[in-house]
Design an enzyme around this catalytic site. Structure first.
Site, PDB file in Angstrom:
ATOM      1  N   GLY A  12       0.794  -1.222   0.000  1.00 28.52           N
ATOM      2  CA  GLY A  12       0.000   0.000   0.000  1.00 28.52           C
ATOM      3  C   GLY A  12       0.829   1.277   0.000  1.00 28.52           C
ATOM      4  O   GLY A  12       2.060   1.245  -0.101  1.00 28.52           O
ATOM      5  N   TYR A 143     -14.464   3.926   9.888  1.00 34.97           N
ATOM      6  CA  TYR A 143     -13.001   3.915   9.968  1.00 34.97           C
ATOM      7  C   TYR A 143     -12.530   4.509  11.297  1.00 34.97           C
ATOM      8  O   TYR A 143     -11.707   3.912  12.003  1.00 34.97           O
ATOM      9  CB  TYR A 143     -12.470   4.736   8.788  1.00 34.97           C
TER      10      TYR A 143
HETATM   11  P1  NAD Z   1      -3.444   1.490   1.507  1.00 31.74           P
HETATM   12  O1  NAD Z   1      -4.897   1.257   1.283  1.00 31.74           O
HETATM   13  O2  NAD Z   1      -2.666   2.265   0.515  1.00 31.74           O
HETATM   14  O3  NAD Z   1      -2.703   0.092   1.697  1.00 31.74           O
HETATM   15  C1  NAD Z   1      -3.262  -0.970   2.406  1.00 31.74           C
HETATM   16  C2  NAD Z   1      -2.634  -2.253   1.895  1.00 31.74           C
HETATM   17  O4  NAD Z   1      -3.230  -3.329   2.628  1.00 31.74           O
HETATM   18  C3  NAD Z   1      -2.891  -2.521   0.396  1.00 31.74           C
HETATM   19  O5  NAD Z   1      -1.684  -2.857  -0.239  1.00 31.74           O
HETATM   20  C4  NAD Z   1      -3.847  -3.685   0.401  1.00 31.74           C
HETATM   21  O6  NAD Z   1      -3.651  -4.589  -0.691  1.00 31.74           O
HETATM   22  C5  NAD Z   1      -3.496  -4.364   1.714  1.00 31.74           C
HETATM   23  N1  NAD Z   1      -4.583  -5.181   2.239  1.00 31.74           N
HETATM   24  C6  NAD Z   1      -5.909  -4.964   2.177  1.00 31.74           C
HETATM   25  N2  NAD Z   1      -6.574  -5.979   2.769  1.00 31.74           N
HETATM   26  C7  NAD Z   1      -5.633  -6.831   3.213  1.00 31.74           C
HETATM   27  C8  NAD Z   1      -5.689  -8.065   3.913  1.00 31.74           C
HETATM   28  N3  NAD Z   1      -6.852  -8.633   4.262  1.00 31.74           N
HETATM   29  N4  NAD Z   1      -4.521  -8.679   4.212  1.00 31.74           N
HETATM   30  C9  NAD Z   1      -3.337  -8.142   3.852  1.00 31.74           C
HETATM   31  N5  NAD Z   1      -3.215  -6.983   3.188  1.00 31.74           N
HETATM   32  C10 NAD Z   1      -4.360  -6.355   2.874  1.00 31.74           C
HETATM   33  O7  NAD Z   1      -3.320   2.132   2.971  1.00 31.74           O
HETATM   34  P2  NAD Z   1      -2.180   3.131   3.508  1.00 31.74           P
HETATM   35  O8  NAD Z   1      -2.572   4.496   3.090  1.00 31.74           O
HETATM   36  O9  NAD Z   1      -0.835   2.612   3.156  1.00 31.74           O
HETATM   37  O10 NAD Z   1      -2.439   3.038   5.069  1.00 31.74           O
HETATM   38  C11 NAD Z   1      -1.655   2.206   5.916  1.00 31.74           C
HETATM   39  C12 NAD Z   1      -2.163   2.383   7.348  1.00 31.74           C
HETATM   40  O11 NAD Z   1      -2.015   3.765   7.740  1.00 31.74           O
HETATM   41  C13 NAD Z   1      -3.639   2.042   7.550  1.00 31.74           C
HETATM   42  O12 NAD Z   1      -3.828   1.501   8.838  1.00 31.74           O
HETATM   43  C14 NAD Z   1      -4.318   3.388   7.498  1.00 31.74           C
HETATM   44  O13 NAD Z   1      -5.525   3.381   8.207  1.00 31.74           O
HETATM   45  C15 NAD Z   1      -3.275   4.268   8.172  1.00 31.74           C
HETATM   46  N6  NAD Z   1      -3.412   5.685   7.797  1.00 31.74           N
HETATM   47  C16 NAD Z   1      -3.148   6.111   6.530  1.00 31.74           C
HETATM   48  C17 NAD Z   1      -3.264   7.455   6.203  1.00 31.74           C
HETATM   49  C18 NAD Z   1      -2.963   7.959   4.816  1.00 31.74           C
HETATM   50  O14 NAD Z   1      -3.104   9.174   4.557  1.00 31.74           O
HETATM   51  N7  NAD Z   1      -2.549   7.111   3.878  1.00 31.74           N
HETATM   52  C19 NAD Z   1      -3.662   8.381   7.177  1.00 31.74           C
HETATM   53  C20 NAD Z   1      -3.969   7.921   8.457  1.00 31.74           C
HETATM   54  C21 NAD Z   1      -3.809   6.573   8.770  1.00 31.74           C
END
Ligand code: NAD
Length: 319
Positions: A12, A143
């Site tokens: 991700g 969320y």
């Molecule tokens: P993203 O959606 O880009 O990546 C998530 C990854 O998890 C993807 O590669 C997806 O294929 C994988 N995934 C989904 N379901 C899965 C499963 N069942 N098993 C294994 N892998 C699985 O998310 P991100 O933006 O990289 O966020 C990472 C973390 O940071 C998350 O917990 C998110 O809530 C948190 N977060 C992100 C942001 C942001 O701005 N990106 C902000 C606040 C918090």
């Protein structure tokens, strides 16, 4: 066998860059990347990779034993905008994956966990400006509810079972390598792609929606610094974390400084309600005090970095 690191959800937006950085720091073989799919080829080809569903307790446990994993970064989740479309699936993924790693730590298979929380833990009743570490928390999205519940469970496992679980309430993270995964702050990434490709952006938030944001490099540094800090310096389960705050109108103005032809209009959609329930700015003084957190990137640094990197990226891909 030397102790290793496992990243769940490594394909991700944040997991991919965390994988690259941890591999640079500790060596390719020390970091096992995993995801439910093999879509991110750069991650899959940059070192050991396993297909693991973060909801599958036995799958994670087998990998931990196979590689002698001691530290787990749980980056798999369903984000805010996608979560509103699939509420039960978001709850299921976000909570089941967290319980899996917390219970594996409780059973002695892993020594420490990183789990990201979010500014989505706050809600309409939270003070919007300079939101304190400890304050009213009544999130209105699935969320946000899952992240707040997760924080309480992390605190519970920390207190009851002495589990070393650490967490950051990330603001919106801005990056160019991997596309964002369905969050409300995604506009602050899309806008750069559209500025380069079309010199125009139709924003799904209104022009004055101020939200806390951070460049990816800062987010990765914060994550690694938190995990490297002494256990004695960690005073809360999940830290407020901040860099800058801006509105769509302000980011559009910094882009226009570099691309004078750029124009923007605004068509707020369902994500406006989500954004309106979140803080405009965050007080992260506890993180700054406990483990010396400092951000590096301001709005004009981010704008320059995003435009330069994306222009190169599109040139390399023949766009
Ligand atoms: P993203 O959606 O880009 O990546 C998530 C990854 O998890 C993807 O590669 C997806 O294929 C994988 N995934 C989904 N379901 C899965 C499963 N069942 N098993 C294994 N892998 C699985 O998310 P991100 O933006 O990289 O966020 C990472 C973390 O940071 C998350 O917990 C998110 O809530 C948190 N977060 C992100 C942001 C942001 O701005 N990106 C902000 C606040 C918090």
């Amino acid at each position: 066998m030397t102790p290793k690191i496992l990243i769940l959800g490594a394909g991700g937006q944040i997991g991919s860059e965390l994988t690259f950085k941890l591999r640079t720091l500790y060596g390719e073989e020390a970091v096992i990347a995993s995801d439910i799919n093999k879509n991110n080829l750069e991650v899959v080809n940059s070192g050991p990779f396993e297909c693991i569903n973060a909801k599958d307790y036995d799958g994670i446990k087998d990998c931990i034993i196979k590689y002698n994993i001691k530290k787990v970064y749980l980056m798999a989740a369903m984000l805010s905008a996608s979560g509103e479309k699939h509420p039960l699936a978001a709850w299921d993924l976000n909570m089941t994956s967290l319980f899996n790693v917390l219970n594996l730590a409780k059973e002695g298979y892993i020594e420490s966990i990183f789990w990201p929380s979010s500014i989505a833990v706050f809600g309409h009743t939270t003070p919007r400006h300079n939101t304190p570490q400890h304050t009213i928390m009544e999130p209105s999205t699935v969320y946000g509810i899952s992240k707040l519940s997760g924080e309480r469970w992390c605190e519970y496992y920390k207190e009851k079972y002495n589990i070393d679980v650490r967490s950051l309430r990330y603001p919106g993270i801005i990056s160019w390598k991997t596309k964002p995964g369905g969050g409300t702050t995604d506009y602050a990434i899309d806008i750069f792609h559209k500025a380069i490709l079309e010199e125009h952006y139709n924003c799904f938030l209104s022009e004055d929606t101020e939200l806390p944001m951070m460049y990816m490099d800062d987010a990765i540094n914060a994550t690694i610094e938190l995990m490297q800090a002494s256990k004695d310096d960690i005073s809360v389960a999940s830290y407020n974390l901040a860099a800058i705050s801006f509105t769509p109108k302000e980011i559009a103005a910094t882009i226009k400084d570099l691309i004078p032809e750029f124009s923007i209009d605004y068509t707020p959609d369902f994500r406006q309600d989500i954004a309106d329930s979140w803080p405009a700015s965050i007080d992260d003084s506890l993180a700054r005090k406990d483990w010396n957190w400092q951000h590096q990137f301001g709005l004009s640094d981010i704008t320059k970095a995003m435009l330069t990197n994306l222009e190169n990226h599109y040139k390399l891909n023949g766009v």
